[in-house]
Design a protein around this motif. Structure first.
Motif, PDB file in Angstrom:
ATOM      1  N   ILE A 191     -10.523 -12.203 -19.286  1.00 27.82           N
ATOM      2  CA  ILE A 191     -10.972 -12.613 -20.619  1.00 27.82           C
ATOM      3  C   ILE A 191     -10.983 -14.135 -20.738  1.00 27.82           C
ATOM      4  N   LYS A 192      -9.911 -14.766 -20.279  1.00 24.20           N
ATOM      5  CA  LYS A 192      -9.837 -16.226 -20.360  1.00 24.20           C
ATOM      6  C   LYS A 192     -10.899 -16.877 -19.474  1.00 24.20           C
ATOM      7  N   ARG A 193     -11.056 -16.318 -18.287  1.00 23.47           N
ATOM      8  CA  ARG A 193     -12.029 -16.872 -17.338  1.00 23.47           C
ATOM      9  C   ARG A 193     -13.457 -16.741 -17.866  1.00 23.47           C
ATOM     10  N   ASP A 194     -13.785 -15.586 -18.387  1.00 23.21           N
ATOM     11  CA  ASP A 194     -15.132 -15.365 -18.923  1.00 23.21           C
ATOM     12  C   ASP A 194     -15.413 -16.256 -20.122  1.00 23.21           C
ATOM     13  N   PHE A 248      -7.638  -6.776 -30.475  1.00 22.60           N
ATOM     14  CA  PHE A 248      -7.905  -7.932 -29.611  1.00 22.60           C
ATOM     15  C   PHE A 248      -8.136  -9.163 -30.484  1.00 22.60           C
ATOM     16  N   THR A 249      -7.755 -10.309 -29.961  1.00 19.69           N
ATOM     17  CA  THR A 249      -8.096 -11.575 -30.615  1.00 19.69           C
ATOM     18  C   THR A 249      -9.456 -12.040 -30.117  1.00 19.69           C
ATOM     19  N   PRO A 298     -14.637 -21.117 -26.518  1.00 19.92           N
ATOM     20  CA  PRO A 298     -13.297 -20.507 -26.442  1.00 19.92           C
ATOM     21  C   PRO A 298     -13.143 -19.295 -27.355  1.00 19.92           C
ATOM     22  N   LYS A 299     -13.996 -18.306 -27.169  1.00 23.45           N
ATOM     23  CA  LYS A 299     -13.879 -17.092 -27.965  1.00 23.45           C
ATOM     24  C   LYS A 299     -14.634 -15.966 -27.271  1.00 23.45           C
ATOM     25  N   ILE A 300     -14.360 -14.738 -27.678  1.00 28.74           N
ATOM     26  CA  ILE A 300     -15.111 -13.584 -27.217  1.00 28.74           C
ATOM     27  C   ILE A 300     -15.656 -12.875 -28.454  1.00 28.74           C
ATOM     28  N   ASN A 301     -16.567 -11.934 -28.242  1.00 26.83           N
ATOM     29  CA  ASN A 301     -17.139 -11.235 -29.386  1.00 26.83           C
ATOM     30  C   ASN A 301     -17.194  -9.733 -29.119  1.00 26.83           C
ATOM     31  N   LEU A 302     -17.705  -9.010 -30.081  1.00 31.12           N
ATOM     32  CA  LEU A 302     -17.736  -7.554 -29.998  1.00 31.12           C
ATOM     33  C   LEU A 302     -18.625  -7.076 -28.859  1.00 31.12           C
ATOM     34  N   ASP A 303     -19.727  -7.763 -28.632  1.00 28.14           N
ATOM     35  CA  ASP A 303     -20.624  -7.374 -27.543  1.00 28.14           C
ATOM     36  C   ASP A 303     -19.915  -7.506 -26.200  1.00 28.14           C
ATOM     37  N   TYR A 304     -19.139  -8.576 -26.041  1.00 23.25           N
ATOM     38  CA  TYR A 304     -18.366  -8.767 -24.812  1.00 23.25           C
ATOM     39  C   TYR A 304     -17.371  -7.622 -24.624  1.00 23.25           C
ATOM     40  N   ARG A 353       5.938   2.540 -40.638  1.00 25.52           N
ATOM     41  CA  ARG A 353       5.995   3.023 -42.016  1.00 25.52           C
ATOM     42  C   ARG A 353       4.646   2.862 -42.715  1.00 25.52           C
ATOM     43  N   TYR A 354       3.720   2.147 -42.067  1.00 23.13           N
ATOM     44  CA  TYR A 354       2.388   1.964 -42.636  1.00 23.13           C
ATOM     45  C   TYR A 354       1.414   2.960 -42.014  1.00 23.13           C
ATOM     46  N   GLU A 355       0.591   3.561 -42.846  1.00 15.49           N
ATOM     47  CA  GLU A 355      -0.393   4.525 -42.358  1.00 15.49           C
ATOM     48  C   GLU A 355      -1.702   3.858 -41.984  1.00 15.49           C
ATOM     49  N   ARG A 356      -1.957   2.686 -42.517  1.00 11.64           N
ATOM     50  CA  ARG A 356      -3.206   1.995 -42.244  1.00 11.64           C
ATOM     51  C   ARG A 356      -2.997   0.496 -42.372  1.00 11.64           C
ATOM     52  N   TYR A 357      -3.895  -0.241 -41.727  1.00 12.38           N
ATOM     53  CA  TYR A 357      -3.836  -1.693 -41.698  1.00 12.38           C
ATOM     54  C   TYR A 357      -5.256  -2.232 -41.897  1.00 12.38           C
ATOM     55  N   LEU A 358      -5.346  -3.546 -42.021  1.00 17.19           N
ATOM     56  CA  LEU A 358      -6.646  -4.208 -42.087  1.00 17.19           C
ATOM     57  C   LEU A 358      -6.689  -5.298 -41.032  1.00 17.19           C
ATOM     58  N   LEU A 359      -7.803  -5.386 -40.320  1.00 15.46           N
ATOM     59  CA  LEU A 359      -8.000  -6.476 -39.367  1.00 15.46           C
ATOM     60  C   LEU A 359      -8.193  -7.794 -40.102  1.00 15.46           C
ATOM     61  N   SER A 360      -7.656  -8.863 -39.560  1.00 15.84           N
ATOM     62  CA  SER A 360      -7.997 -10.185 -40.089  1.00 15.84           C
ATOM     63  C   SER A 360      -9.351 -10.601 -39.514  1.00 15.84           C
ATOM     64  N   SER A 361      -9.870 -11.694 -39.978  1.00 15.83           N
ATOM     65  CA  SER A 361     -11.223 -12.128 -39.591  1.00 15.83           C
ATOM     66  C   SER A 361     -11.335 -12.454 -38.106  1.00 15.83           C
ATOM     67  N   ASN A 362     -10.228 -12.829 -37.478  1.00 15.01           N
ATOM     68  CA  ASN A 362     -10.279 -13.282 -36.080  1.00 15.01           C
ATOM     69  C   ASN A 362      -9.908 -12.202 -35.072  1.00 15.01           C
ATOM     70  N   GLN A 363      -9.875 -10.940 -35.498  1.00 11.03           N
ATOM     71  CA  GLN A 363      -9.474  -9.860 -34.598  1.00 11.03           C
ATOM     72  C   GLN A 363     -10.588  -8.825 -34.457  1.00 11.03           C
ATOM     73  N   MET A 364     -10.486  -8.024 -33.396  1.00 10.88           N
ATOM     74  CA  MET A 364     -11.389  -6.894 -33.167  1.00 10.88           C
ATOM     75  C   MET A 364     -10.548  -5.664 -32.864  1.00 10.88           C
ATOM     76  N   ARG A 365     -11.146  -4.497 -33.066  1.00 10.21           N
ATOM     77  CA  ARG A 365     -10.379  -3.258 -32.914  1.00 10.21           C
ATOM     78  C   ARG A 365     -11.132  -2.218 -32.086  1.00 10.21           C
ATOM     79  N   LEU A 366     -10.398  -1.566 -31.168  1.00  6.77           N
ATOM     80  CA  LEU A 366     -10.928  -0.453 -30.378  1.00  6.77           C
ATOM     81  C   LEU A 366     -10.208   0.824 -30.793  1.00  6.77           C
TER      82      LEU A 366
END
Length: 457
Positions: free
Chosen positions: A137-140, A82-83, A147-153, A99-112
């Motif tokens: 998401i946009k409405r909240d 998620f952004t 203009p952002k969401i966080n992990l708690d959300y 072809r990639y087994e793993r990735y890294l999140l950038s600073s502006n993303q979240m992962r489930l």
């Protein structure tokens, strides 16, 4: 909704350890960490608003050592991304066939990371990527004034979940639509590569002309010289051309006619050697870049006319501005992008559209010639943000003989008609999927009934 469906949160269906995490702090992932190759970093450009799943391109990379230092933000196949700021509502499902087994999140993303004993990752992806979820998401975000969401959300985000077997059936139905859309996209990429290859062979590398010159130098007679060009144009050896002549004489004659139009000599020009009889012209002698017109989203009316901005189609309207097919060139926003439009269309004021004039009437030739002009670089060199058409007009281009351009149009018309058929089929499939999705996710549309429709794909 059936009593078998539960109202849960994303935290309820996440892995108990590290199921929901965000990207590293910016100070832990500076640009100096990037390397030429290694572990790909998932950024907003790899996500989409909607159901495109994942864009496996435009990666930057970090080393394995860097990943170890911020391993908490690692991504694996079937993780959902998620952004948290930027283009809110963007999501992505990390592909399991990459072809990639793993990735890294950038600073502006979240992962489930979904607990697969409780939920199916594909089902969850479809749910959080649905129109209703994106709008929520946009409405909240607007409600909070930030203009952002966080992990708690994200942890508290609601999701309706049926039995796991039902989730997987729903995923299978929806992914069936996505698979066919993906196949059509791959076919279209192949067709576009074929069109590009013809342009390059005829008008950049001059292969038919060079084949004729080589045949003349080898002492071939007129028929041998023509056959040399036929071989280059068709990709067939002499034996295959003989077979073509015997089995498909009409096709052989068309190929021969095409080959005969190319000259058997080169001439000097300011571009170096070009085929004899071809000319060099300024772009403003060949086409006009006309301005698009403003059309704000809130004044567009429902219709089937695509609206184009500098980055491609951005919506629909009920009235055309330009008869199709046509070419849209980005003016502001994404200046220099060149886009083909098969139908009537409405280019907005961040774009130009190409209007042929002078000796070149072939839109397909102008399309690939404009792409070859590297217009984004021209825009980047400008003191004023955007693409200045007067700078484009100063460029020069090769103008082949009209008969060759006419045959080029015939070849590419066949290719682009196939592309359009696939595109229209994908639009129908996407529409059926998008109508079915909320009904499936709410239990309104029984899975068994949807399986009958999906089985016909």
């Amino acid at each position: 909704m059936s009593c078998d469906w539960q109202e849960l949160t994303l935290a309820d269906i996440a892995e108990s350890k590290g199921g929901l995490v965000d990207g590293p702090f910016g100070s832990n992932l500076p640009a100096s960490c990037y390397v030429e190759d290694g572990v790909p970093v998932i950024r907003g450009s790899n996500l989409t608003v909607g159901l495109e799943r994942f864009k496996s391109e435009d990666f930057v990379y970090v080393s394995s050592e860097t990943l170890k230092l911020i391993k908490r933000s690692e991504c694996l196949p079937n993780d959902i991304v998620f952004t948290k700021k930027g283009t809110l509502g963007q999501t992505g499902l990390v592909p399991s066939d990459s072809r990639y087994e793993r990735y890294l999140l950038s600073s502006n993303q979240m992962r489930l990371r979904v607990n697969t004993n409780l939920a199916d990752p594909e089902y969850v992806y479809y749910y959080v990527s649905s129109k209703a979820s994106v709008e929520k998401i946009k409405r909240d975000s607007e409600f909070t004034g930030v203009p952002k969401i966080n992990l708690d959300y994200l942890k508290k985000f609601p999701i309706i979940v049926p039995k796991l077997t039902v989730q997987k059936k729903i995923s299978k139905i929806l992914s069936g639509f996505d698979y066919k859309i993906s196949v059509n996209h791959q076919i279209n990429q192949t067709l576009e590569s074929m069109a590009q290859a013809i342009f390059k062979s005829w008008f950049v590398d001059f292969e038919p002309v060079k084949a004729k010159i080589a045949a003349v130098e080898a002492g071939e007679d007129a028929e041998g010289v023509t056959r040399a060009a036929m071989s280059v144009i068709s990709g067939k050896a002499d034996e295959e051309l003989d077979q073509l002549q015997a089995e498909q004489p009409e096709h052989y004659t068309q190929l021969k006619t095409t080959a005969e139009l190319f000259p058997a000599a080169m001439q000097d020009s300011e571009f170096g050697e070009i085929p004899e009889g071809w000319r060099i012209k300024k772009v403003n002698e060949i086409l006009e870049l006309a301005y698009g017109k403003p059309l704000k989203e809130d004044v567009r009316l429902p219709g089937n006319i695509p609206v184009y901005g500098s980055n491609g189609q951005i919506g629909w309207h009920n009235e055309k501005l330009v008869d199709g097919p046509g070419i849209v060139v980005g003016r502001k926003g994404n200046p220099g992008t060149v886009t083909w439009v098969h139908t009537h269309f409405y280019p907005i004021d961040t774009t130009f559209y190409a209007m042929p004039k002078g000796p070149v009437k072939s839109l397909y030739y102008l399309l690939y010639t404009l792409k070859k002009q590297k217009l984004p670089l021209l825009a980047a060199d400008s003191a004023v943000p955007g693409l200045n058409r007067n700078m484009v007009y100063m460029n020069k281009m090769i103008v082949p003989q009209r008969d060759i351009l006419d045959l080029f149009d015939i070849q590419l018309t066949k290719i682009y008609q196939k592309i359009q058929v696939n595109k229209e089929q994908s639009e129908v499939l996407a529409a059926i999927r998008d109508i079915s999705l909320p009904k499936l996710l709410s239990g309104e549309l029984p899975v068994d009934a949807a399986e009958v429709v999906g089985g016909d794909l």
